[in-house]
Design a protein around this motif. Structure first.
Motif, PDB file in Angstrom:
ATOM      1  N   PHE A 217      29.807 -33.097 -11.457  1.00  0.00           N
ATOM      2  CA  PHE A 217      29.307 -31.767 -11.116  1.00  0.00           C
ATOM      3  C   PHE A 217      27.780 -31.824 -11.194  1.00  0.00           C
ATOM      4  N   ALA A 218      27.092 -31.412 -10.140  1.00  0.00           N
ATOM      5  CA  ALA A 218      25.626 -31.395 -10.133  1.00  0.00           C
ATOM      6  C   ALA A 218      25.150 -30.179 -10.909  1.00  0.00           C
ATOM      7  N   SER A 219      24.735 -30.410 -12.145  1.00  0.00           N
ATOM      8  CA  SER A 219      24.506 -29.294 -13.064  1.00  0.00           C
ATOM      9  C   SER A 219      23.309 -28.439 -12.674  1.00  0.00           C
ATOM     10  N   LYS A 220      22.400 -28.961 -11.860  1.00  0.00           N
ATOM     11  CA  LYS A 220      21.236 -28.140 -11.509  1.00  0.00           C
ATOM     12  C   LYS A 220      21.643 -26.875 -10.767  1.00  0.00           C
ATOM     13  N   SER A 221      22.828 -26.863 -10.148  1.00  0.00           N
ATOM     14  CA  SER A 221      23.254 -25.685  -9.394  1.00  0.00           C
ATOM     15  C   SER A 221      23.571 -24.508 -10.317  1.00  0.00           C
TER      16      SER A 221
ATOM     17  N   MET B  18      22.549 -39.682 -14.992  1.00  0.00           N
ATOM     18  CA  MET B  18      21.142 -39.259 -15.054  1.00  0.00           C
ATOM     19  C   MET B  18      20.391 -39.618 -13.778  1.00  0.00           C
ATOM     20  N   HIS B  19      19.858 -38.577 -13.134  1.00  0.00           N
ATOM     21  CA  HIS B  19      19.043 -38.735 -11.934  1.00  0.00           C
ATOM     22  C   HIS B  19      17.580 -38.492 -12.248  1.00  0.00           C
ATOM     23  N   GLY B  20      16.764 -38.412 -11.206  1.00  0.00           N
ATOM     24  CA  GLY B  20      15.370 -38.006 -11.352  1.00  0.00           C
ATOM     25  C   GLY B  20      14.462 -38.931 -10.559  1.00  0.00           C
TER      26      GLY B  20
ATOM     27  N   VAL C 127      21.747 -47.436  -7.523  1.00  0.00           N
ATOM     28  CA  VAL C 127      20.432 -47.477  -6.907  1.00  0.00           C
ATOM     29  C   VAL C 127      20.357 -46.376  -5.856  1.00  0.00           C
ATOM     30  N   ARG C 128      19.408 -45.459  -6.041  1.00  0.00           N
ATOM     31  CA  ARG C 128      19.259 -44.375  -5.066  1.00  0.00           C
ATOM     32  C   ARG C 128      18.538 -44.902  -3.837  1.00  0.00           C
ATOM     33  N   VAL C 129      19.175 -44.769  -2.694  1.00  0.00           N
ATOM     34  CA  VAL C 129      18.561 -45.260  -1.463  1.00  0.00           C
ATOM     35  C   VAL C 129      18.413 -44.128  -0.451  1.00  0.00           C
TER      36      VAL C 129
ATOM     37  N   ALA D 171      23.391 -42.245  -2.311  1.00  0.00           N
ATOM     38  CA  ALA D 171      22.551 -41.543  -1.342  1.00  0.00           C
ATOM     39  C   ALA D 171      22.905 -40.064  -1.382  1.00  0.00           C
ATOM     40  N   HIS D 172      21.910 -39.227  -1.308  1.00  0.00           N
ATOM     41  CA  HIS D 172      22.137 -37.769  -1.258  1.00  0.00           C
ATOM     42  C   HIS D 172      21.290 -37.280  -0.096  1.00  0.00           C
ATOM     43  N   ILE D 173      21.928 -36.833   0.983  1.00  0.00           N
ATOM     44  CA  ILE D 173      21.164 -36.585   2.211  1.00  0.00           C
ATOM     45  C   ILE D 173      20.664 -35.150   2.335  1.00  0.00           C
ATOM     46  N   GLY D 174      21.114 -34.258   1.456  1.00  0.00           N
ATOM     47  CA  GLY D 174      20.627 -32.880   1.528  1.00  0.00           C
ATOM     48  C   GLY D 174      21.641 -31.914   0.978  1.00  0.00           C
ATOM     49  N   SER D 175      21.419 -30.634   1.239  1.00  0.00           N
ATOM     50  CA  SER D 175      22.256 -29.596   0.657  1.00  0.00           C
ATOM     51  C   SER D 175      22.607 -28.548   1.712  1.00  0.00           C
ATOM     52  N   GLN D 176      23.673 -27.778   1.443  1.00  0.00           N
ATOM     53  CA  GLN D 176      24.143 -26.728   2.357  1.00  0.00           C
ATOM     54  C   GLN D 176      24.413 -27.319   3.745  1.00  0.00           C
TER      55      GLN D 176
ATOM     56  N   GLY E 260      26.484 -38.505  -3.042  1.00  0.00           N
ATOM     57  CA  GLY E 260      25.679 -37.351  -3.443  1.00  0.00           C
ATOM     58  C   GLY E 260      26.448 -36.054  -3.312  1.00  0.00           C
ATOM     59  N   GLY E 261      25.686 -34.959  -3.206  1.00  0.00           N
ATOM     60  CA  GLY E 261      26.317 -33.643  -3.045  1.00  0.00           C
ATOM     61  C   GLY E 261      26.026 -33.129  -1.660  1.00  0.00           C
ATOM     62  N   GLY E 262      25.929 -31.817  -1.523  1.00  0.00           N
ATOM     63  CA  GLY E 262      25.439 -31.272  -0.269  1.00  0.00           C
ATOM     64  C   GLY E 262      26.414 -30.472   0.549  1.00  0.00           C
ATOM     65  N   LEU E 263      27.691 -30.464   0.157  1.00  0.00           N
ATOM     66  CA  LEU E 263      28.654 -29.684   0.947  1.00  0.00           C
ATOM     67  C   LEU E 263      28.260 -28.204   0.941  1.00  0.00           C
TER      68      LEU E 263
ATOM     69  N   ALA F  51      31.061 -38.600  -5.635  1.00  0.00           N
ATOM     70  CA  ALA F  51      30.197 -37.572  -5.064  1.00  0.00           C
ATOM     71  C   ALA F  51      29.713 -36.694  -6.203  1.00  0.00           C
ATOM     72  N   GLU F  52      28.792 -35.791  -5.885  1.00  0.00           N
ATOM     73  CA  GLU F  52      28.225 -34.895  -6.897  1.00  0.00           C
ATOM     74  C   GLU F  52      28.047 -33.494  -6.328  1.00  0.00           C
ATOM     75  N   PRO F  53      29.137 -32.802  -6.038  1.00  0.00           N
ATOM     76  CA  PRO F  53      28.985 -31.444  -5.524  1.00  0.00           C
ATOM     77  C   PRO F  53      28.444 -30.500  -6.597  1.00  0.00           C
ATOM     78  N   GLY F  54      27.557 -29.608  -6.199  1.00  0.00           N
ATOM     79  CA  GLY F  54      27.064 -28.558  -7.092  1.00  0.00           C
ATOM     80  C   GLY F  54      27.468 -27.216  -6.511  1.00  0.00           C
ATOM     81  N   ARG F  55      26.787 -26.857  -5.427  1.00  0.00           N
ATOM     82  CA  ARG F  55      27.016 -25.583  -4.765  1.00  0.00           C
ATOM     83  C   ARG F  55      28.497 -25.330  -4.454  1.00  0.00           C
ATOM     84  N   ALA F  56      29.193 -26.356  -3.932  1.00  0.00           N
ATOM     85  CA  ALA F  56      30.584 -26.159  -3.503  1.00  0.00           C
ATOM     86  C   ALA F  56      31.489 -25.821  -4.684  1.00  0.00           C
TER      87      ALA F  56
ATOM     88  N   ALA G 150      25.467 -20.308  -7.268  1.00  0.00           N
ATOM     89  CA  ALA G 150      24.697 -21.555  -7.220  1.00  0.00           C
ATOM     90  C   ALA G 150      23.224 -21.276  -6.992  1.00  0.00           C
ATOM     91  N   TYR G 151      22.373 -21.950  -7.735  1.00  0.00           N
ATOM     92  CA  TYR G 151      20.919 -21.869  -7.549  1.00  0.00           C
ATOM     93  C   TYR G 151      20.392 -20.445  -7.667  1.00  0.00           C
ATOM     94  N   GLY G 152      21.070 -19.614  -8.425  1.00  0.00           N
ATOM     95  CA  GLY G 152      20.576 -18.278  -8.715  1.00  0.00           C
ATOM     96  C   GLY G 152      20.078 -18.319 -10.143  1.00  0.00           C
TER      97      GLY G 152
HETATM   98  C1  LIG Z   1      21.006 -31.260  -5.643  1.00  0.00           C
HETATM   99  C2  LIG Z   1      21.760 -32.521  -5.749  1.00  0.00           C
HETATM  100  C3  LIG Z   1      23.150 -32.506  -5.739  1.00  0.00           C
HETATM  101  C4  LIG Z   1      23.958 -31.249  -5.536  1.00  0.00           C
HETATM  102  O1  LIG Z   1      23.746 -30.704  -4.295  1.00  0.00           O
HETATM  103  P1  LIG Z   1      24.678 -29.477  -3.788  1.00  0.00           P
HETATM  104  O2  LIG Z   1      24.131 -29.203  -2.447  1.00  0.00           O
HETATM  105  O3  LIG Z   1      24.524 -28.380  -4.740  1.00  0.00           O
HETATM  106  O4  LIG Z   1      26.071 -30.003  -3.728  1.00  0.00           O
HETATM  107  C5  LIG Z   1      23.814 -33.696  -5.915  1.00  0.00           C
HETATM  108  N1  LIG Z   1      23.136 -34.868  -6.080  1.00  0.00           N
HETATM  109  C6  LIG Z   1      21.788 -34.914  -6.098  1.00  0.00           C
HETATM  110  C7  LIG Z   1      21.122 -36.202  -6.305  1.00  0.00           C
HETATM  111  C8  LIG Z   1      21.055 -33.754  -5.927  1.00  0.00           C
HETATM  112  O5  LIG Z   1      19.723 -33.811  -5.928  1.00  0.00           O
END
Ligand SMILES: *Cc1c(COP(=O)(O)O)cnc(C)c1O
Length: 425
Positions: free
Chosen positions: A65-69, A109-111, A155-157, A207-212, A241-244, A281-286, A381-383
């Motif tokens: 779970f992508a906790s930043k959401s 752990m990311h960053g 390795v994040r690519v 790889a995490h290509i984006g969000s929403q 990654g996440g992004g759904l 994968a790492e869904p947050g928003r979904a 999410a993200y509120g």
């Molecule tokens: C933000 C982020 C996520 C989560 O993205 P969602 O769009 O909320 O699913 C997952 N992985 C990484 C590396 C992120 O930066």
């Protein structure tokens, strides 16, 4: 269509809309507002748990779970309970998650700019995976990791893929602050350097290509690049990654976590990657977006020449997404959820900015007025996680509802909280 009653599919799974009110998790929203005050974040535990379970059963062990959401101790424990790891990207997120009782062995752990302290703590506590982003970090790891202090990394690519989404939340393209480029050879060099560190195991690429994101093309292209890139590496994991995306407004629809995972598995096979690869994968928003609803109280209603401004007791401090991304939301009247919504207003907050708009064109029942309770769905999410104290507005409370009971998981901030950092004398 937009001024019919609110579409029930935007609300949490357990929402029950009646002529005279709405309940979520068996608890009446009006009751919650009167007990905990407004603005108030309400999360349906059943929805949170169902989405976590869906993710856990659609991907392999290690899916996170992508906790930043949305992060608090209760949420971290819930994700753990339902079989997920928890993703963090800073020392602060790591600390909250560890304090909540989630073991380091379930933390990822990311960053893109982990400090020396952040890397050191992650290695000391023994996180499940550290996702390595840059060469400076590899140097740090070289000094920290040895046979007695092992580490497991991904390795994040950057696969060089443009996801179809808002440019601020696009991360897979070549020109990005995240990760190592596959195209320039940096990603290959990073893997070589990491493999030379004794005690360090490289499990695969991330790889995490984006969000929403609503369409799977970007994921497909990314996996094709990663498949080609890792063909001879004998890795045992791949993290996409996440992004759904999720539906925020009427007429939108989003694929489910299960559909997303199925599409990814097909792409992985098409890319010729080994069948035994753990697919992560790492869904947050979904997971959290649709589980959450924010309740506000309407204050001033001000007709001007062109429109009516309806102001609520929160705004950009509890939901900065409209300001940041121009995101759309819907609104409904908590006391009249089944009524048509012919009244068009601009729903705004109480902050000293003209841009403090929650919904540019909100539709509400004709009777909605000063004193009404208005709620915005899909605000899980993200509120809260992006909430601020702008204008020294205390952050709202957060409650979880389940089986007819509510429990406060984050209390409302007080003026004392706001003053706690003042250094006096
Ligand atoms: C933000 C982020 C996520 C989560 O993205 P969602 O769009 O909320 O699913 C997952 N992985 C990484 C590396 C992120 O930066």
């Amino acid at each position: 269509m937009s001024n019919g009653p609110i579409e029930e599919s935007l609300l949490p799974d357990t929402a029950d809309l009646r002529a005279d009110g709405v309940s979520v998790g068996g608890v009446d929203l009006r009751q919650l507002a009167s007990t905990f005050g407004t603005p108030l974040f309400v999360y349906d535990e059943a929805t949170l748990r169902a989405r976590c379970r869906e993710a856990a059963s659609s991907f392999d062990d290690g899916v996170a779970f992508a906790s930043k959401s949305f992060l608090c101790g209760a949420m971290a424990r819930l994700a753990l309970d339902e079989g997920l790891c928890v993703d963090v990207a800073t020392g602060g997120e790591l600390d909250i998650v560890l304090r909540s009782g989630v073991p380091a062995s379930r933390v990822i752990m990311h960053g893109n700019n982990k400090s020396a302290d952040e890397v050191t703590r992650a290695i000391e506590v023994g996180v499940h995976r550290l996702v390595v982003d840059n060469f400076e970090e590899i140097e740090r790891l070289g000094a920290l990791v040895d046979a007695q202090h092992p580490a497991n990394v991904l390795v994040r690519v950057t696969p060089g893929v443009e996801a179809h989404t808002h440019e601020y939340v696009r991360t897979g393209q070549e020109d990005s602050k995240f990760g190592f480029s596959v195209a320039t050879g940096d990603a290959r060099e990073a893997i070589t350097q990491l493999r030379a560190i004794a005690g360090l195991t490289v499990h695969g690429v991330h790889a995490h290509i984006g969000s929403q994101i609503f369409e799977f093309d970007g994921f497909r292209e990314s996996i094709a690049v990663l498949g080609e890139f890792t063909r001879h590496d004998d890795f045992d994991e791949l993290c996409v990654g996440g992004g759904l995306g999720v539906a925020y407004v009427e007429g939108e629809s989003a694929p489910s976590i299960r559909e997303w995972a199925d599409a990814i598995r097909i792409s992985v096979r098409a890319a010729g990657l080994p069948g035994g690869l753990r697919l992560l994968a790492e869904p947050g928003r979904a997971i959290v977006a649709q589980a959450g609803v924010t309740i506000y109280t309407v204050g001033v209603v001000k007709p001007v020449t062109q429109r009516t401004y309806m102001a609520v007791d929160g705004g950009m401090s509890d939901n900065p997404r409209p300001v940041l991304y121009g995101s759309g939301y819907e609104a409904f009247d908590v006391d009249r959820p089944l009524e048509a919504r012919p009244q068009e207003v601009r729903l705004v907050g109480k902050h000293c900015e003209s841009g403090d708009v929650l919904i540019d064109e909100a539709y509400l029942p004709r009777e909605t007025n000063s004193g009404s309770l208005v709620a915005t769905p899909v605000t899980g999410a993200y509120g809260y996680s992006m909430a601020s104290n702008y204008n020294r507005v205390p952050r709202p409370a957060v409650v979880f509802v389940r089986d007819g009971a509510a429990r406060e998981v984050l209390r409302r901030e007080t003026f004392d909280d706001l003053a706690r950092l003042e250094v006096s004398g």
